[in-house]
Every structure is written in structure tokens, then in C-alpha cells.
Design an enzyme around this catalytic site. Structure first.
Site, PDB file in Angstrom:
ATOM      1  N   ARG A 171       0.827  -1.206   0.000  1.00 29.96           N
ATOM      2  CA  ARG A 171       0.000   0.000   0.000  1.00 29.96           C
ATOM      3  C   ARG A 171       0.870   1.268   0.000  1.00 29.96           C
ATOM      4  NH1 ARG A 171      -3.184  -3.383  -0.853  1.00 29.96           N
ATOM      5  NH2 ARG A 171      -5.320  -3.549  -0.129  1.00 29.96           N
ATOM      6  N   SER A 244     -10.497  -0.359   2.685  1.00 34.30           N
ATOM      7  CA  SER A 244      -9.817  -0.563   3.974  1.00 34.30           C
ATOM      8  C   SER A 244      -9.341   0.792   4.495  1.00 34.30           C
ATOM      9  CB  SER A 244      -8.593  -1.447   3.794  1.00 34.30           C
ATOM     10  OG  SER A 244      -8.967  -2.710   3.322  1.00 34.30           O
ATOM     11  N   GLU A 340      -4.822   4.322   6.096  1.00 34.18           N
ATOM     12  CA  GLU A 340      -4.400   3.958   4.742  1.00 34.18           C
ATOM     13  C   GLU A 340      -4.683   5.054   3.710  1.00 34.18           C
ATOM     14  OE1 GLU A 340      -4.002   2.725   1.183  1.00 34.18           O
ATOM     15  OE2 GLU A 340      -6.020   2.149   1.715  1.00 34.18           O
TER      16      GLU A 340
HETATM   17  N1  EPU Z   1     -11.496 -10.405   9.617  1.00 33.65           N
HETATM   18  C1  EPU Z   1     -12.021 -10.229  10.876  1.00 33.65           C
HETATM   19  N2  EPU Z   1     -13.076  -9.374  11.017  1.00 33.65           N
HETATM   20  C2  EPU Z   1     -13.621  -8.728   9.978  1.00 33.65           C
HETATM   21  C3  EPU Z   1     -13.091  -8.909   8.682  1.00 33.65           C
HETATM   22  C4  EPU Z   1     -12.016  -9.761   8.532  1.00 33.65           C
HETATM   23  O1  EPU Z   1     -11.542 -10.804  11.845  1.00 33.65           O
HETATM   24  O2  EPU Z   1     -14.575  -7.969  10.182  1.00 33.65           O
HETATM   25  C5  EPU Z   1     -10.360 -11.317   9.432  1.00 33.65           C
HETATM   26  C6  EPU Z   1     -10.687 -12.391   8.409  1.00 33.65           C
HETATM   27  O3  EPU Z   1     -11.245 -13.492   9.029  1.00 33.65           O
HETATM   28  C7  EPU Z   1      -9.339 -12.720   7.808  1.00 33.65           C
HETATM   29  C8  EPU Z   1      -8.546 -11.433   7.964  1.00 33.65           C
HETATM   30  O4  EPU Z   1      -9.258 -10.606   8.883  1.00 33.65           O
HETATM   31  O5  EPU Z   1      -8.693 -13.728   8.502  1.00 33.65           O
HETATM   32  C9  EPU Z   1      -8.316 -10.728   6.658  1.00 33.65           C
HETATM   33  O6  EPU Z   1      -9.563 -10.318   6.100  1.00 33.65           O
HETATM   34  P1  EPU Z   1      -9.776 -10.117   4.526  1.00 33.65           P
HETATM   35  O7  EPU Z   1      -9.457 -11.369   3.804  1.00 33.65           O
HETATM   36  O8  EPU Z   1     -11.111  -9.532   4.314  1.00 33.65           O
HETATM   37  O9  EPU Z   1      -8.653  -9.091   4.097  1.00 33.65           O
HETATM   38  P2  EPU Z   1      -8.074  -7.758   4.784  1.00 33.65           P
HETATM   39  O10 EPU Z   1      -6.672  -8.072   5.194  1.00 33.65           O
HETATM   40  O11 EPU Z   1      -8.971  -7.204   5.806  1.00 33.65           O
HETATM   41  C10 EPU Z   1      -7.009  -6.877   2.578  1.00 33.65           C
HETATM   42  C11 EPU Z   1      -6.940  -5.583   1.830  1.00 33.65           C
HETATM   43  C12 EPU Z   1      -8.230  -5.373   1.037  1.00 33.65           C
HETATM   44  C13 EPU Z   1      -8.394  -6.533   0.061  1.00 33.65           C
HETATM   45  C14 EPU Z   1      -8.428  -7.839   0.864  1.00 33.65           C
HETATM   46  C15 EPU Z   1      -8.468  -9.057  -0.017  1.00 33.65           C
HETATM   47  C16 EPU Z   1      -5.523  -4.098   3.160  1.00 33.65           C
HETATM   48  C17 EPU Z   1      -5.461  -2.886   4.029  1.00 33.65           C
HETATM   49  N3  EPU Z   1      -6.737  -4.457   2.743  1.00 33.65           N
HETATM   50  O12 EPU Z   1      -8.055  -6.768   3.538  1.00 33.65           O
HETATM   51  O13 EPU Z   1      -8.081  -4.185   0.301  1.00 33.65           O
HETATM   52  O14 EPU Z   1      -9.575  -6.410  -0.694  1.00 33.65           O
HETATM   53  O15 EPU Z   1      -7.227  -7.951   1.673  1.00 33.65           O
HETATM   54  O16 EPU Z   1      -7.219  -9.244  -0.609  1.00 33.65           O
HETATM   55  O17 EPU Z   1      -4.485  -4.694   2.865  1.00 33.65           O
HETATM   56  C18 EPU Z   1      -8.521  -1.832   0.316  1.00 33.65           C
HETATM   57  O18 EPU Z   1      -7.315  -1.656   0.386  1.00 33.65           O
HETATM   58  O19 EPU Z   1      -9.317  -0.870   0.247  1.00 33.65           O
HETATM   59  C19 EPU Z   1      -9.051  -3.189   0.320  1.00 33.65           C
HETATM   60  C20 EPU Z   1     -10.359  -3.430   0.382  1.00 33.65           C
END
Ligand code: EPU
Length: 351
Positions: A171, A244, A340
Site C-alpha cells: 500500500r 480498507s 491507509e
Molecule cells: N477479519 C475479521 N473481522 C472482519 C473482517 C475480517 O476478523 O470484520 C479477518 C478475516 O477473518 C481474515 C482477515 O481478517 O482472517 C483478513 O480479512 P480479509 O481477507 O477480508 O482481508 P483484509 O486483510 O482485511 C485486505 C486488503 C483489502 C483486500 C483484501 C483481499 C488491506 C489494508 N486491505 O483486507 O483491500 O480487498 O485484503 O485481498 O491490505 C482496500 O485496500 O481498500 C481493500 C479493500
């Protein structure tokens, strides 16, 4: 001889930016200029040299705007998608900075150029995509960038930067680290692999039921990513948000190990540099913020990392909530969450 600044796009005055940022924050720009031709961009260096101050706007999907925006707003709106070249390995596809990102990805898939489909449905523009090195579902933009064309406003010169010169990180990029009025990204050329391989490492995508029926193709991966995103991320057109809101924090391995001892459920991914990335969404949820509101804003009920605007919020409402979430996560886990999106200044001295 005409002054080169005569080529600038006209200035629109006292413009409401609520419809130009996906958090739908109430914000006003004293001056907005919409750039639709390269000659207009070239006039910007002279304009800045004469004392104009401003910052570059793309699709407004990764911004926190103050109620009153300092300086001019320079919106990148150049359009066009072309196949620049074909090498043995790659299609080299060039898209102008003002192209909407998702439509560009869809156009590539429709023409048989796979490689970007994991990044489907991300809001914003092509020109903004390298700034935060957008990433999702196991792919980062940086892996597909061949070069970035940009106008460097203070230096009054055009640049073409190879991917390795863009300083890409998680990012992050050299464009994000610079002032928001330093670079205007006018086009990005992507190197898309001719021998396409699906990228299905991300758990949600790996588990997708469709692969039992037919082997993945760029179109079906594109459809799967869209469906997965729609199921858990709010559509900014219905519930304003900037995706995010915090980065997933990367902490030293020893700190991650100590945290895992106390909280075995914390999702954690070891990085190649020895650090460990933690799921910010999990930390926020455990700190009690999932679905909770503060004033007109809140953390989304289905995804704790997404800050949403339920009403008529301004930037200060967003920053107040962000501060409260950061404080609770710090107290509970000793981890500092970094905001972010790019924060736009409300004072000229801060541009
Ligand atoms: N999780 C929770 N609670 C929640 C949501 C998620 O505990 O409310 C846990 C999930 O169970 C999972 C982990 O958090 O184990 C990761 O969740 P997720 O797969 O949704 O991905 P993220 O790390 O929260 C990142 C990116 C997203 C991207 C997704 C999918 C960043 C800051 N965000 O989110 O990017 O779509 O992975 O690859 O790295 C963005 O940057 O705007 C964005 C949406």
C-alpha cells in the site's frame, strides 16, 4: 506568444466535492480544474512555478478530505486504452490516468488480456492505482506494472518511470510518499502475461465453488472476485466508504509471537523480510468496533476494516473515529494502526 498557462483547463470555483470522493465527505474546493488533454498537464508546471498550490485528484476513493480544502484541486481525467506492444512474454497495455480502474480491468479481460482480474471492482482510477499500489486477492498492482508516465509538477518535466523506479511497497509507492501535488500520473503501462496462470492463493478465492465445475479462466476469476467483494465489502455508491481504512500492521516476529500466545486467533502472515503482517480487521473487531458508530460514521458491520459514512460526515468525524479505534487497538494489543487513505490538508502551509 501565448502564455503556456493559457492551456490550463478552466477553473471551476467553490466546487462541492461530496460526489467526487467515495466517502461522500462534505468538502469544498475553492478551485477545481479537470485535465482532459496532455497539453493541459504540461501547463501545470508553469502554473505552479507562478505560485499556484494544489493537489491531484483521481477517483477520490482513497482520500480523507477536510471540509474546506486548501489550494486548487487538479483532477486527472485523460482517457484511452491501447495495446502498445506485444513481446514473446507479455501484452503491453497502456491506460490513461483518468480511466476508471474497474472498467479498465473488465476491458482487458474482454479482450483476452488476463492478469489484472484479481483486482476487479476496486474503485478509483488507473492513475491513482500506483499511488497506493492497490492489492487484493493475492495480487499487487506492482507485479503487473511495466512503467508509469507522470508529470512532475515542481520540476516541470515529464517522466516515464520503470516499475523498479516507483518504490512500490505494501500500500505504498514513491508517489504516495511525495506531496499530493507533486506527481500527476497520466498513464500506466501494464505487462500482462501471455501465458496466463490463475492466481488463486487467497483463501476466499481458493475455496470458490466454481473451480469444481470448470478450470479457471480470466473471466471466471474476474466474476469470482466481484462476487466475493460484493459479499463482504460495502458498495461506495450505496454506503460511502474508502475501502480498507487502515493498513494491516507489520510487526516484528517476536511481538507477533507474544501476541499469538495471548490471542491464538489473530490471523498473521509472515513476510519475506522477517516481519509479520496482522489482520487489522481482526484487531478492530476484537476491540469491539465492528459495526459500532461514532457520530455519523462507523466501522462496517460486515468488515471491521472499512470505515463507512452513514450520514452527512465531514473529515473531522472520520479522523475522530479513526483516533478512537487506533487508541483502543493500541491499548488492547500494543499495535499501532496506520491510516491507509491519503489525508488532504486544510491549510496551504501543509500542502
Ligand atoms: N477479519 C475479521 N473481522 C472482519 C473482517 C475480517 O476478523 O470484520 C479477518 C478475516 O477473518 C481474515 C482477515 O481478517 O482472517 C483478513 O480479512 P480479509 O481477507 O477480508 O482481508 P483484509 O486483510 O482485511 C485486505 C486488503 C483489502 C483486500 C483484501 C483481499 C488491506 C489494508 N486491505 O483486507 O483491500 O480487498 O485484503 O485481498 O491490505 C482496500 O485496500 O481498500 C481493500 C479493500
Amino acid at each position: 506568444m501565448p502564455d503556456s498557462t493559457d492551456l490550463l483547463p478552466p477553473s471551476l470555483r467553490a466546487v462541492a466535492l461530496q460526489s467526487r470522493n467515495t466517502l461522500a465527505l462534505r468538502a469544498e474546493a475553492a478551485v477545481l480544474r479537470v485535465f482532459t488533454a496532455p497539453e493541459q498537464v504540461a501547463a501545470l508546471g508553469r502554473h505552479a512555478a507562478q505560485g499556484a498550490r494544489g493537489w491531484v485528484l483521481g477517483g477520490g476513493s482513497n482520500l480523507v478530505l477536510p471540509a474546506s480544502v486548501a489550494g486548487e484541486v487538479w483532477q486527472m481525467a485523460l482517457r484511452g486504452i491501447t495495446l502498445e506492444d506485444e513481446t514473446r512474454e507479455h501484452w503491453l497495455v497502456r491506460a490513461a490516468g483518468g480511466e476508471p480502474w474497474h472498467e479498465f480491468v473488465a476491458a482487458c479481460v474482454a479482450r483476452g488480456w488476463g492478469g489484472l482480474e484479481n483486482l476487479a471492482l476496486i474503485p478509483g482510477t488507473v492513475g491513482a492505482a500506483p499511488v497506493q499500489n492497490i492489492g487484493a486477492y493475492g495480487l499487487e498492482l506492482a507485479e503487473r506494472v511495466h512503467s508509469v508516465e507522470a508529470y512532475e509538477i515542481p520540476a516541470k518535466r515529464w517522466r516515464r518511470l520503470a516499475a523498479a523506479e516507483c518504490g512500490f511497497g505494501y500500500r505504498d509507492s514513491r508517489f504516495k510518499r511525495a506531496a499530493p501535488g507533486h506527481w500527476m500520473i497520466t498513464a500506466v503501462t501494464f505487462a500482462l502475461p501471455r501465458r496466463w496462470q490463475p492466481r488463486l492463493d487467497y483463501p476466499d478465492l481458493r475455496r470458490w465453488p466454481g473451480w469444481e465445475e470448470a478450470p479457471p479462466k480470466p473471466e471466471t476469476v474476474f466474476d469470482a472476485v466481484c462476487a466475493i467483494r460484493r459479499a463482504k465489502l460495502p458498495d461506495p455508491a450505496r454506503l460511502p466508504n474508502a475501502g480498507s481504512f487502515f493498513k494491516n500492521p507489520i510487526v516484528p516476529a517476536a511481538q507477533a509471537a507474544a501476541l499469538r500466545e495471548r490471542h491464538p486467533g489473530v490471523p498473521a502472515w509472515p513476510q519475506t523480510d522477517g516481519g509479520v503482517k496482522l489482520a487489522a480487521a481482526w484487531l478492530i473487531e476484537q476491540a469491539g468496533w465492528k459495526g459500532r458508530r461514532l457520530g455519523p460514521v462507523g466501522m462496517h458491520e460486515r468488515h471491521a476494516l472499512v470505515l463507512v459514512n452513514h450520514g452527512d460526515a465531514v473529515g473531522d468525524d472520520v479522523l475522530r473515529l479513526a483516533g478512537a479505534v487506533q487508541a483502543d487497538v493500541r491499548i488492547r494489543f500494543g499495535v499501532t494502526l496506520e491510516i491507509e487513505p491519503v489525508r488532504i490538508a486544510d491549510a496551504l502551509g501543509d500542502i
